[in-house]
Write a protein that holds these residues in place. Structure first.
Motif, mmCIF file in Angstrom:
data_model
loop_
_atom_site.group_PDB
_atom_site.id
_atom_site.type_symbol
_atom_site.label_atom_id
_atom_site.label_comp_id
_atom_site.label_asym_id
_atom_site.label_seq_id
_atom_site.Cartn_x
_atom_site.Cartn_y
_atom_site.Cartn_z
ATOM 1 N N ASN A 60 0.806 -1.225 0.000
ATOM 2 C CA ASN A 60 0.000 0.000 0.000
ATOM 3 C C ASN A 60 0.836 1.271 0.000
ATOM 4 O O ASN A 60 0.346 2.317 0.384
ATOM 5 N N LYS A 61 2.083 1.212 -0.438
ATOM 6 C CA LYS A 61 2.958 2.382 -0.319
ATOM 7 C C LYS A 61 3.182 3.119 -1.641
ATOM 8 O O LYS A 61 4.215 3.740 -1.849
ATOM 9 N N ALA A 62 2.204 3.072 -2.532
ATOM 10 C CA ALA A 62 2.267 3.936 -3.713
ATOM 11 C C ALA A 62 2.239 5.383 -3.237
ATOM 12 O O ALA A 62 1.781 5.681 -2.129
ATOM 13 N N GLU A 63 2.722 6.292 -4.071
ATOM 14 C CA GLU A 63 2.832 7.695 -3.660
ATOM 15 C C GLU A 63 2.523 8.586 -4.854
ATOM 16 O O GLU A 63 2.931 8.295 -5.972
ATOM 17 N N THR A 64 1.791 9.660 -4.600
ATOM 18 C CA THR A 64 1.468 10.636 -5.634
ATOM 19 C C THR A 64 2.073 11.976 -5.256
ATOM 20 O O THR A 64 1.946 12.422 -4.113
ATOM 21 N N GLY A 97 2.857 16.273 -12.205
ATOM 22 C CA GLY A 97 3.071 15.331 -11.125
ATOM 23 C C GLY A 97 3.280 13.921 -11.607
ATOM 24 O O GLY A 97 3.406 13.661 -12.805
ATOM 25 N N VAL A 98 3.310 13.020 -10.622
ATOM 26 C CA VAL A 98 3.557 11.611 -10.913
ATOM 27 C C VAL A 98 2.855 10.755 -9.868
ATOM 28 O O VAL A 98 2.744 11.153 -8.708
ATOM 29 N N ASP A 99 2.385 9.603 -10.302
ATOM 30 C CA ASP A 99 1.860 8.592 -9.404
ATOM 31 C C ASP A 99 2.843 7.429 -9.459
ATOM 32 O O ASP A 99 2.982 6.774 -10.496
ATOM 33 N N LEU A 100 3.563 7.212 -8.358
ATOM 34 C CA LEU A 100 4.627 6.216 -8.301
ATOM 35 C C LEU A 100 4.117 4.920 -7.670
ATOM 36 O O LEU A 100 3.661 4.923 -6.530
ATOM 37 N N PRO A 101 4.230 3.816 -8.384
ATOM 38 C CA PRO A 101 3.867 2.541 -7.778
ATOM 39 C C PRO A 101 4.881 2.149 -6.700
ATOM 40 O O PRO A 101 5.988 2.684 -6.661
ATOM 41 N N THR A 102 4.532 1.220 -5.867
ATOM 42 C CA THR A 102 5.469 0.746 -4.848
ATOM 43 C C THR A 102 6.677 0.095 -5.517
ATOM 44 O O THR A 102 6.580 -0.437 -6.623
ATOM 45 N N LEU A 116 6.937 24.068 -4.408
ATOM 46 C CA LEU A 116 6.029 23.395 -3.472
ATOM 47 C C LEU A 116 5.393 22.201 -4.144
ATOM 48 O O LEU A 116 5.031 22.268 -5.319
ATOM 49 N N MET A 117 5.258 21.122 -3.385
ATOM 50 C CA MET A 117 4.553 19.956 -3.918
ATOM 51 C C MET A 117 3.549 19.463 -2.887
ATOM 52 O O MET A 117 3.676 19.736 -1.694
ATOM 53 N N PHE A 118 2.570 18.750 -3.385
ATOM 54 C CA PHE A 118 1.603 18.056 -2.547
ATOM 55 C C PHE A 118 1.923 16.582 -2.672
ATOM 56 O O PHE A 118 2.119 16.068 -3.777
ATOM 57 N N GLU A 119 2.005 15.894 -1.542
ATOM 58 C CA GLU A 119 2.344 14.481 -1.525
ATOM 59 C C GLU A 119 1.236 13.716 -0.807
ATOM 60 O O GLU A 119 0.726 14.163 0.216
ATOM 61 N N CYS A 120 0.904 12.571 -1.361
ATOM 62 C CA CYS A 120 -0.121 11.720 -0.759
ATOM 63 C C CYS A 120 0.355 10.277 -0.826
ATOM 64 O O CYS A 120 0.802 9.821 -1.887
ATOM 65 N N LYS A 121 0.311 9.594 0.329
ATOM 66 C CA LYS A 121 0.656 8.178 0.380
ATOM 67 C C LYS A 121 -0.012 7.553 1.597
ATOM 68 O O LYS A 121 -0.495 8.260 2.489
ATOM 69 N N ALA A 122 -0.021 6.246 1.619
ATOM 70 C CA ALA A 122 -0.661 5.531 2.716
ATOM 71 C C ALA A 122 0.105 5.714 4.013
ATOM 72 O O ALA A 122 1.325 5.752 4.031
ATOM 73 N N GLY A 123 -0.634 5.844 5.091
ATOM 74 C CA GLY A 123 -0.071 5.830 6.426
ATOM 75 C C GLY A 123 -0.287 4.450 7.009
ATOM 76 O O GLY A 123 -0.756 3.548 6.320
ATOM 77 N N PRO A 124 -0.005 4.254 8.252
ATOM 78 C CA PRO A 124 0.626 5.236 9.127
ATOM 79 C C PRO A 124 2.096 5.414 8.786
ATOM 80 O O PRO A 124 2.675 4.611 8.062
ATOM 81 N N TYR A 125 2.687 6.472 9.327
ATOM 82 C CA TYR A 125 4.088 6.774 9.064
ATOM 83 C C TYR A 125 4.984 5.653 9.572
ATOM 84 O O TYR A 125 4.761 5.078 10.622
#
Length: 157
Positions: A60-64, A97-102, A116-125
């Motif tokens: 679940n650690k893909a990141e946008t 932007g980019v959507d990066l797979p795990t 500046l960028m906006f980052e979104c990924k699954a938590g928890p940290y």
């Protein structure tokens, strides 16, 4: 009632200012709590920040990443450190932007001050774990960072 958080010019200016004052050249503003399932953050970035090649492992650690202001250079590496893709991400540009797979090794260079960028990924940290930092690149604070960062930046000259 929970109050909404706005991604506005006041937030952007504050992040750019704090990033410029930070020895690391970056500043995060979290819109989430660390235990939440979805981590959302705005990140102010200056050209001196070093974001070493790394990957996120786990189902679940893909990141946008979305560039809100400025320009970033994205490098995608294979397992041995060879650049397989490079892309300039520009706020309001052809590619924002980019959507990066795990499991994908990636690194960023800041090509414009006060980006500046906006980052979104699954938590928890969780901290970067075993096998997630690239073995071919220096880690933050190690000798060789300046030279490696200059090489990363040169990929976009």
């Amino acid at each position: 009632m929970t109050v909404p958080s706005f991604l506005d010019q006041t937030l952007f200016a504050g992040l750019a200012e704090k990033a410029a004052a930070s020895p690391r050249g970056r500043q995060h503003h979290n819109f989430h709590q660390m235990e939440e399932a979805c981590h959302r953050m705005a990140v102010g970035l200056q050209p001196n920040t070093y974001i070493p090649p790394h990957r996120h492992l786990g189902d679940n650690k893909a990141e946008t990443l979305l560039v809100l202001k400025g320009r970033l250079g994205l490098l995608i590496f294979d397992e041995s450190g060879v650049v397989v893709t490079k892309q300039v991400l520009v706020a309001g540009g052809d590619c924002v932007g980019v959507d990066l797979p795990t499991g994908v090794f990636h690194g960023l260079v800041v090509l414009e001050a006060d980006s500046l960028m906006f980052e979104c990924k699954a938590g928890p940290y969780r901290p970067v774990g075993e096998g997630e930092l690239a073995h071919w690149a220096p880690r933050e604070g190690e000798p060789g960072v300046a030279e490696y960062q200059a090489w990363m930046r040169a990929q976009f000259d």
